[in-house]
Design a protein around this motif. Sequence first.
Motif, PDB file in Angstrom:
ATOM      1  N   GLU A 137      37.781  37.191  30.999  1.00 19.86           N
ATOM      2  CA  GLU A 137      37.869  38.379  32.135  1.00 19.86           C
ATOM      3  C   GLU A 137      37.130  40.060  32.144  1.00 19.86           C
ATOM      4  O   GLU A 137      37.923  40.061  30.959  1.00 19.86           O
ATOM      5  CB  GLU A 137      38.671  38.098  32.697  1.00 19.86           C
ATOM      6  N   SER A 140      51.555  47.795  36.586  1.00 22.36           N
ATOM      7  CA  SER A 140      50.375  47.811  36.966  1.00 22.36           C
ATOM      8  C   SER A 140      48.979  49.143  36.030  1.00 22.36           C
ATOM      9  O   SER A 140      47.899  48.212  37.020  1.00 22.36           O
ATOM     10  CB  SER A 140      51.026  49.113  37.923  1.00 22.36           C
ATOM     11  N   SER A 191      35.072  45.435  41.862  1.00 25.30           N
ATOM     12  CA  SER A 191      35.306  44.628  42.485  1.00 25.30           C
ATOM     13  C   SER A 191      36.585  43.485  42.222  1.00 25.30           C
ATOM     14  O   SER A 191      37.283  43.312  42.878  1.00 25.30           O
ATOM     15  CB  SER A 191      34.640  43.686  42.994  1.00 25.30           C
ATOM     16  N   GLY A 192      37.306  44.316  41.162  1.00 23.32           N
ATOM     17  CA  GLY A 192      38.759  43.809  40.665  1.00 23.32           C
ATOM     18  C   GLY A 192      38.123  42.614  39.171  1.00 23.32           C
ATOM     19  O   GLY A 192      37.217  42.610  38.832  1.00 23.32           O
ATOM     20  N   TRP A 193      39.291  41.909  39.091  1.00 21.66           N
ATOM     21  CA  TRP A 193      38.947  40.437  37.461  1.00 21.66           C
ATOM     22  C   TRP A 193      38.116  39.982  38.103  1.00 21.66           C
ATOM     23  O   TRP A 193      38.166  39.179  39.264  1.00 21.66           O
ATOM     24  CB  TRP A 193      40.307  41.036  36.843  1.00 21.66           C
ATOM     25  N   GLY A 194      37.037  39.448  37.255  1.00 21.72           N
ATOM     26  CA  GLY A 194      36.438  37.897  36.872  1.00 21.72           C
ATOM     27  C   GLY A 194      36.035  37.903  35.842  1.00 21.72           C
ATOM     28  O   GLY A 194      36.312  38.422  34.994  1.00 21.72           O
ATOM     29  N   LEU A 217      37.110  43.635  34.350  1.00 20.65           N
ATOM     30  CA  LEU A 217      37.413  44.474  35.378  1.00 20.65           C
ATOM     31  C   LEU A 217      35.897  45.444  35.675  1.00 20.65           C
ATOM     32  O   LEU A 217      35.857  45.899  34.956  1.00 20.65           O
ATOM     33  CB  LEU A 217      38.783  45.506  34.941  1.00 20.65           C
ATOM     34  N   ARG A 218      35.632  45.145  36.739  1.00 21.36           N
ATOM     35  CA  ARG A 218      34.941  45.526  37.312  1.00 21.36           C
ATOM     36  C   ARG A 218      35.222  46.528  38.271  1.00 21.36           C
ATOM     37  O   ARG A 218      36.182  46.330  39.229  1.00 21.36           O
ATOM     38  CB  ARG A 218      33.961  44.783  37.464  1.00 21.36           C
ATOM     39  N   GLN A 258      46.882  46.766  34.644  1.00 25.56           N
ATOM     40  CA  GLN A 258      45.969  45.270  35.571  1.00 25.56           C
ATOM     41  C   GLN A 258      44.985  45.946  35.933  1.00 25.56           C
ATOM     42  O   GLN A 258      44.224  45.934  36.840  1.00 25.56           O
ATOM     43  CB  GLN A 258      47.305  44.824  36.604  1.00 25.56           C
ATOM     44  N   SER A 259      45.207  47.517  35.843  1.00 18.05           N
ATOM     45  CA  SER A 259      44.048  48.551  36.882  1.00 18.05           C
ATOM     46  C   SER A 259      42.930  49.058  35.908  1.00 18.05           C
ATOM     47  O   SER A 259      42.384  50.216  35.968  1.00 18.05           O
ATOM     48  CB  SER A 259      44.559  49.699  37.433  1.00 18.05           C
TER      49      SER A 259
END
Length: 280
Positions: A236, A47, A241-244, A238-239, A50-51
């Motif tokens: 990808e 977890s 706003s999330g992964w992109g 991590l911003r 992923q953060s």
Amino acid sequence: MTQHFPTSGRMRFFLTAASPCPYLPGREERKVFAHLPQADGAAINDSLTQSGFRRSQNIAYRPACEACASCTSARIPVKDYLFSRSERKVLSRNNDLRRHVVEAEATTEQFDLLRRYLLTRHADGGMAEMTWPDYVAMVEDTTVRTHIVEYRTRSVDRGPGDLVACVLIDVMGDGLSLVYSFYDPSAVMKRRSLGAFIVLDNLIQAAMNELPHVYLGYWVPGSEKMTYKVRFSPLEILRPSGWGLISAKEIARAEAILEANRAARGPDQPKLGRKEPQRP
């Protein structure tokens, strides 16, 4: 000195004091960190990774710098990855190596290789003074699913073959996290591009095990040490706003920062590599 963060469930977070940044000269870094519990350390590490956290021994940490947010978590989406021509050549040049998955147990052979790597490639870095007990702790102090992959030359006498590269890996629920890798820094091995090979080989392993991501740690625009990560595409990041997927504009901005840093340090710095367009 550390400061306590408010308790979140059973996790307690702390903040380190400021220290010189290892990636961007003239800046300071601070980290927020927590101790991973023995009972469910693997799930919590999943977890936190992923953060945007990374694991070091039984500690999960993330940059928390007051005046800088350059450190950006990066991972490769496995399903959409197509090897470029140059990457296929790297894999081909190393197809004589033997891949051995071993337990997360330190050996003096691994440590000798690490010392040669650090003294050649990162002599001015914080890890250059790593001792044998430090290495044992790095490898063996873990509460998560961890193993080492050793890459060896073919044996000529039924022995194990020469050790030329290692990578410490956490197996997560959604991918492989490459904690730390090192390899033979000698000139004779340069053509193998062992650093890139380790990443490419573990992309293959993740795909074979139906794991969707390979985590590469932090990408730092402007840092020479981290430029190689944007050579893997797609990538990808991590911003807030999330992964992109990283954009061409973000890569161009990073290259401009890198060139400015190189100009400030002087000539004869290597150029940021560009990956050729991929073909089906």
